[in-house]
Structure formats: C-alpha cells, structure tokens
Design an enzyme around this catalytic site. Structure first.
Site, PDB file in Angstrom:
ATOM      1  CE  LYS A 138     -28.018  81.986 -14.624  1.00  0.00           C
ATOM      2  NZ  LYS A 138     -27.362  80.740 -14.995  1.00  0.00           N
ATOM      3  CE  LYS A 159     -27.919  86.090 -20.845  1.00  0.00           C
ATOM      4  NZ  LYS A 159     -28.653  86.169 -19.570  1.00  0.00           N
ATOM      5  CG  ASP A 161     -38.619  78.270 -30.023  1.00  0.00           C
ATOM      6  OD1 ASP A 161     -37.932  78.332 -28.983  1.00  0.00           O
ATOM      7  OD2 ASP A 161     -38.368  78.927 -31.044  1.00  0.00           O
ATOM      8  NE  ARG A 187     -25.494  81.344 -27.082  1.00  0.00           N
ATOM      9  CZ  ARG A 187     -26.540  80.885 -26.382  1.00  0.00           C
ATOM     10  NH1 ARG A 187     -27.585  81.667 -26.181  1.00  0.00           N
ATOM     11  NH2 ARG A 187     -26.524  79.662 -25.889  1.00  0.00           N
ATOM     12  CG  LEU A 233      -8.762  78.805  -8.888  1.00  0.00           C
ATOM     13  CD1 LEU A 233      -8.049  78.305  -7.631  1.00  0.00           C
ATOM     14  CD2 LEU A 233      -8.754  80.341  -8.913  1.00  0.00           C
ATOM     15  CB  CYS A 279     -24.217  82.195 -18.521  1.00  0.00           C
ATOM     16  SG  CYS A 279     -25.631  81.144 -18.942  1.00  0.00           S
ATOM     17  CD  GLU A 336     -29.427  78.419 -16.693  1.00  0.00           C
ATOM     18  OE1 GLU A 336     -28.782  77.362 -16.529  1.00  0.00           O
ATOM     19  OE2 GLU A 336     -28.921  79.463 -17.116  1.00  0.00           O
TER      20      GLU A 336
END
Length: 461
Positions: free
Chosen positions: A231, A290, A61, A354, A277, A287, A178
């Site tokens: 994805k 974005k 990282d 987020r 639902l 996710c 992923e």
C-alpha cells in the site's frame, strides 16, 4: 466562507504463508457475517460492497450523527453509486454505535479507521488500537481480524501480539490494504486491479480470500509485512510519477516545450504508461500526502533517509505556490486584486477537501492582499480560514464577475462547457491560470483570455 449559494467458523490455522505470494485458487461463495469498524470513505464502501456481494454486514462508528444519517438512508459524503448500493442492500447492511452489537455475531472484523499523521509524520494508530482493545472481551468466536487501514510495516506483528495477550490465539490476523480512489471507489472495490491479502498462515488467508468471491480481480496472497508495504509503495510511486511530470512541466515552461505533447508521447511507452502523467497543481487528498510522509517517517525511523521521497514531498508542496508566483508576476502584484478559484476539492467527482491545493492557493492569495471568490459544485469546506475569508458563488459566471484573474484548480467537467467569451467580458482582466490544463489554449485566446497553464508558455490575447 461567505456562501451565496441558496458465517461458520474454521479450524485453527497452522500452515505458514511463505514470503512469496501464493497462487490464487477458485473459491465458491459462502455468505459470512462481517463487522466493519469505521464508517468513513473506506469503511462505508467496504461494508456496502461486501453486502452487495451477499454478506451480512454491520458497520460501527463512534460518531452518533454519522450513524443517524446512515440509518435514515443518507450518506455523509459524496461517492458516486454508494448511496444506491446502500439502499439496495439495506436488508443485509446495518449501522451501530455499539461495539458489542457489531461484533456479537461477526465472524470477521474489518478495521477501516483513520490513521492520520502525527507531528513526527508517523501514522497515528490510536484508532486501530481502540478497535483491538474493544475486541478483547467480545471476540472469542471470531475467525479473523482484518486491517484495511493504512498502517506502517510491523503493525501486524504488534496487533498479533496484542491478540495473543488477550487470549485470542485462535483469531487469525490479515493485512488487506485498500486501493480504492475517491470518485470510483465502488467500482475499484468490485473490479480491482488486485486484492492483496497478507497473513501469517494459509488457512486464514484462504478464508479471507473467500470473502471476495464474486469480485472481478486477481488475488495476491503474501506475508503480512509485504502486504503492509504494498500500500505504501503503491501510493509513493504514484505520487512520484505526478511530481516527476510536474518537474518536467517546469522545465518545459523555461524552454518552450509543451508538456502535453511530451507527456502524451512519453506515456505511449509501454514500460511507462500514460497514467498519472498529467501536469498540474500537485496531488492532494487523504492518501498520497499522508502515505508518502508515513513511508518517509518509517524509513527515517529505520535509519534510512528516503531522499527520493523527500524530494517528491517538497516539490509537491511547492507546486501550488509556484502558481501564485506566476500569477503575481503576470499581474504585477496581487494586493487589491480579485481572484476567482474554480474548483476547491482535491479532484473532481468528490466533495473531499483534504490536502486540496485550493487551500494553499487561497491562503497565499489572502496573504498577498487579494480578494478571493470561489466556485465548486460539491465542496463543503469547513468554516475556518482560509475559507472564512472567501466568498462562495453558486455558478462560474458570478464567481468571475469583476475578477482580475481566475485559477482553474479542479478539473470539473462543467468548466469545459462554460461560455468563456461571456466570462471574459464579466472580468476586469480576462486572465486564466489553468492549473489542470483542462481547456484548449487557442479557444481561450479566441474567447479573449490571456491563458496560462502548466508546462506551456503563457499565451497573451
């Protein structure tokens, strides 16, 4: 926010993968040497799980504080089971800031960096390109580069060209998206619905498939572009289901139908299923928002206006604002009112803020002149607006003290066990808007509340 809380090599691939997926074949385990770029949610879970499968993994990282934390045995975010997994595999799992150290012995590089949206809605691939650039002088011995980050369709072709230009023709390229959800990421990796492997040749595809020996889930092998689309399409469809049930909930409120009855019966249809639902305040997280915007931008860039996805995004953005309007109507205005937010994270089981609906709700309450108090067992909001102007409490009763209303934002299980009768007595006005339909309406009426929920009529005490 005011806080009152105290690895052997393989031959050069030659056989092309057809556009349809290949059948999976039994694979035996061979321990490999893996470099993972990115120690965020995806990279850290990927690295820890591969180490648990028996591979030797180095996670790299760019943030020194994150690497220092991991080397000391701590995890920079909350994910159930991840800390134990890292500790259990400390002999096979290491962390570094150095590109050369990460790649030195690696047979495969996994790219797990962020791809945040740009101003245009397109994915920002700068971090992906930074990894590719770093490999140019260090990757002569690699077998494959695998991108797990969510990227637009066509990214694989561009990365393949960049590798070729760098003289890395022998390095295979794979798209391996992923499908892990925060709060269950470790289990999702080790027991997935499917593992998608997109490659331009079968040899590399089968080699990467071998990394997953020991994983309890089917493998789908296909071309790179299809894997990249899987994805985006998966997340867009899930976002659409959430938005659809929220639209039905709005109609239920207007007609007197009960969304809980409707969704339960609809979900029993085997063609539809019960998942996603649950009516509420809209989706959030790293996710769905974005990836929906990225797919819309990709479609627009291709000359196609993705009208369905436009509507999904618009409805989801309005959902938390609708809650504010309902609260405002019930109270006759919000100026000078104290409103408690119960739950801040975008979902339970995570500390991730987020795209959380709580941020929109808090911002709108403050803009309307309300005072905002908060409770959440895990959230760590940054000291910026709207959180700088709210007060955080260590427990639900203190957050509700002298409140004119409360909004249940995140369905933390602790909220089921609250003594709601005592809570009602602490409030100036015992009004609750249950934004996740977590609580029983009759029980809340008995506790002394006026109870509002999503997709059901307001019940007055």
């Amino acid at each position: 926010m005011t806080d009152t809380t105290p690895i052997p090599t393989t031959p050069v691939p030659t056989e092309a993968v057809p556009s349809t997926s290949l059948p999976s074949v039994p694979v035996s385990f061979v321990p490999r040497r893996i470099a993972v770029f990115g120690a965020g949610y995806i990279g850290l879970v990927t690295g820890a799980c591969f180490a648990d499968l028996g591979h030797r993994v180095v996670v790299r990282d760019i943030l020194p504080e994150r690497i220092d934390l991991l080397r000391s045995g701590d995890v920079p975010f909350f994910e159930p089971g991840l800390g134990d997994l890292i500790l259990r595999n400390k002999e096979r799992l290491s962390f570094t800031l150095d590109v050369r150290e990460a790649v030195r012995d690696a047979e495969v590089v996994y790219v797990c960096v962020d791809t945040p949206p740009t101003a245009s809605g397109d994915a920002d691939l700068s971090r992906v390109w930074a990894v590719v650039e770093a490999l140019k002088d260090t990757a002569a011995h690699l077998v494959a580069v695998v991108v797990k980050s969510t990227v637009p369709v066509g990214t694989g072709d561009r990365v393949r060209a960049a590798l070729d230009e760098a003289g890395l023709h022998h390095v295979g390229y794979v798209s391996n998206p992923e499908f892990t959800a925060e709060g269950s990421a470790v289990d999702d990796f080790l027991r997935p619905d499917r593992v998608v492997i997109g490659a331009s040749d079968e040899t590399t595809a089968r080699w990467v498939e071998g990394l997953y020996a020991g994983v309890d889930g089917p493998v789908e092998i296909m071309d790179v572009a299809s894997a990249e689309m899987v994805k985006l399409a998966s997340n867009a469809l899930l976002a659409t289901k959430i938005t659809f049930i929220n639209e039905i909930a709005t109609v239920c409120e207007a007609t007197g139908a009960d969304i809980e009855h409707v969704a339960r019966a609809v979900g029993r249809d085997h063609r539809l299923g019960p998942h996603f639902l649950n009516a509420g305040l809209g989706y959030g997280g790293s996710c769905f928002p974005k990836d929906s915007r990225a797919l819309r931008a990709m479609a627009s860039n291709s000359g196609y206006p993705f009208q369905l996805l436009n509507a999904v995004i618009e409805v989801n953005e309005l959902q938390p604002r609708r809650a504010i309007q309902r609260l405002k109507s019930e109270l006759g205005g919000l100026r000078g009112r104290r409103v408690a937010l119960l739950g801040l994270t975008f979902k339970p089981g995570t500390d991730d803020m987020r795209e959380a609906p709580s941020a929109v709700i808090a911002s709108r309450l403050l803009a309307e002149g309300a005072e905002v108090t908060c409770w959440d067992p895990m959230a760590r909001p940054a000291p910026v607006e709207p959180w700088s102007s709210t007060t955080r409490h260590p427990d639900v009763p203190s957050a509700l003290s002298r409140a004119d209303a409360a909004v249940l934002v995140t369905e933390w299980p602790e909220l089921v066990d609250v003594d709601w009768s005592a809570a009602a007595r602490r409030m100036r006005t015992p009004l609750l808007l249950d934004g996740r339909n977590l609580l029983e309406p009759a029980a809340m009426l008995d506790a002394g509340f006026t109870y509002m929920s999503v997709g059901r009529a307001t019940r007055h005490r």
